[in-house]
Design a protein around this motif. Structure first.
Motif, mmCIF file in Angstrom:
data_model
loop_
_atom_site.group_PDB
_atom_site.id
_atom_site.type_symbol
_atom_site.label_atom_id
_atom_site.label_comp_id
_atom_site.label_asym_id
_atom_site.label_seq_id
_atom_site.Cartn_x
_atom_site.Cartn_y
_atom_site.Cartn_z
ATOM 1 N N ALA A 34 -56.422 -15.433 16.705
ATOM 2 C CA ALA A 34 -55.940 -16.813 16.781
ATOM 3 C C ALA A 34 -55.690 -17.123 18.253
ATOM 4 O O ALA A 34 -54.887 -16.458 18.907
ATOM 5 C CB ALA A 34 -54.662 -16.980 15.973
ATOM 6 N N TYR A 45 -54.392 -19.638 21.139
ATOM 7 C CA TYR A 45 -53.428 -20.729 21.266
ATOM 8 C C TYR A 45 -52.903 -20.801 22.693
ATOM 9 O O TYR A 45 -53.024 -19.858 23.473
ATOM 10 C CB TYR A 45 -52.273 -20.558 20.272
ATOM 11 C CG TYR A 45 -51.443 -19.306 20.480
ATOM 12 C CD1 TYR A 45 -50.254 -19.346 21.206
ATOM 13 C CD2 TYR A 45 -51.841 -18.084 19.949
ATOM 14 C CE1 TYR A 45 -49.492 -18.204 21.399
ATOM 15 C CE2 TYR A 45 -51.086 -16.934 20.133
ATOM 16 C CZ TYR A 45 -49.912 -16.997 20.856
ATOM 17 O OH TYR A 45 -49.162 -15.869 21.050
ATOM 18 N N CYS A 99 -59.202 -24.765 11.219
ATOM 19 C CA CYS A 99 -59.867 -23.481 10.981
ATOM 20 C C CYS A 99 -61.308 -23.480 11.480
ATOM 21 O O CYS A 99 -61.925 -22.424 11.587
ATOM 22 C CB CYS A 99 -59.805 -23.093 9.508
ATOM 23 S SG CYS A 99 -61.062 -23.851 8.458
ATOM 24 N N TYR A 118 -54.041 -20.277 8.943
ATOM 25 C CA TYR A 118 -54.169 -20.654 10.354
ATOM 26 C C TYR A 118 -54.013 -22.171 10.495
ATOM 27 O O TYR A 118 -53.263 -22.655 11.348
ATOM 28 C CB TYR A 118 -55.521 -20.197 10.925
ATOM 29 C CG TYR A 118 -55.752 -20.720 12.321
ATOM 30 C CD1 TYR A 118 -55.239 -20.047 13.426
ATOM 31 C CD2 TYR A 118 -56.444 -21.907 12.534
ATOM 32 C CE1 TYR A 118 -55.421 -20.543 14.715
ATOM 33 C CE2 TYR A 118 -56.627 -22.409 13.813
ATOM 34 C CZ TYR A 118 -56.117 -21.726 14.897
ATOM 35 O OH TYR A 118 -56.287 -22.229 16.165
ATOM 36 N N TRP A 144 -52.589 -24.820 18.984
ATOM 37 C CA TRP A 144 -53.536 -23.915 18.338
ATOM 38 C C TRP A 144 -54.950 -24.335 18.702
ATOM 39 O O TRP A 144 -55.370 -25.456 18.426
ATOM 40 C CB TRP A 144 -53.286 -23.906 16.833
ATOM 41 C CG TRP A 144 -51.885 -23.432 16.582
ATOM 42 C CD1 TRP A 144 -50.763 -24.203 16.478
ATOM 43 C CD2 TRP A 144 -51.450 -22.083 16.511
ATOM 44 N NE1 TRP A 144 -49.650 -23.403 16.327
ATOM 45 C CE2 TRP A 144 -50.051 -22.091 16.342
ATOM 46 C CE3 TRP A 144 -52.101 -20.859 16.567
ATOM 47 C CZ2 TRP A 144 -49.299 -20.933 16.229
ATOM 48 C CZ3 TRP A 144 -51.356 -19.701 16.445
ATOM 49 C CH2 TRP A 144 -49.968 -19.749 16.280
ATOM 50 N N LEU A 196 -59.652 -20.425 15.676
ATOM 51 C CA LEU A 196 -59.570 -19.210 14.881
ATOM 52 C C LEU A 196 -60.913 -18.507 14.948
ATOM 53 O O LEU A 196 -61.958 -19.135 14.787
ATOM 54 C CB LEU A 196 -59.243 -19.542 13.422
ATOM 55 C CG LEU A 196 -59.256 -18.365 12.446
ATOM 56 C CD1 LEU A 196 -58.146 -17.374 12.778
ATOM 57 C CD2 LEU A 196 -59.119 -18.865 11.018
#
Length: 155
Positions: A98, A100, A8, A38, A75, A78
């Protein structure tokens, strides 16, 4: 893993989202829940994703699809765009992006999410869950209110 940066982005995982994922600490805000969800996606903590979704929505989640989406993406970060911790007495809004990589290119998932606080616990209201609700039945969040007087306006 506990010495790594939290997905995060707010510090070490061991002192950030891990205690939430392990149930050792309680989520204190919708923004904190968004960040921890997340991180759960980034770390394939699918049980956490399920248990932090509104109570009456949990049974309708496509858990294999959630797990696949979580696992198949890298990922990256965020970004919290805006928050409203008090949309009303028990609801909050978090707008986020988000970032990714899906194996081919970098993607951005931009969403405005709503959260509900029930029995001192924050839950995500998932707008993708398909379930039939009438406005007069009890709300999906577990409150004693009718759906139309509680979460209906946020889905």
């Amino acid at each position: 893993m506990s010495e790594q940066q939290c997905p995060c982005g707010l510090g070490n995982y061991s002192s950030c989202c891990q205690p939430l994922h392990l149930g050792q600490q309680k989520v204190l805000s919708a923004t904190q829940l968004m960040r921890s969800r997340y991180s759960a996606f980034a770390l394939q903590e699918i049980d956490y994703i399920v248990k932090t979704t509104a109570l009456q929505q949990q049974q309708y989640l496509d858990v294999p699809a959630i797990a696949e989406w979580s696992k198949s993406n890298q990922w990256l970060k965020l970004e919290i765009v805006q928050t409203q911790e008090k949309v009303d007495k028990n609801h909050a809004l978090v707008e986020f992006k988000a970032h990714y990589h899906d194996g081919e290119k970098v993607q951005e998932h931009h969403e405005i999410s709503y959260f509900v606080k029930f029995d001192e616990t924050w839950y995500f209201l998932d707008p993708t869950v398909e379930q039939a609700f009438t406005m007069k039945q009890p709300c999906l969040c577990g409150s004693s209110k009718k759906f139309k007087q509680c979460c209906a306006q946020f889905l």
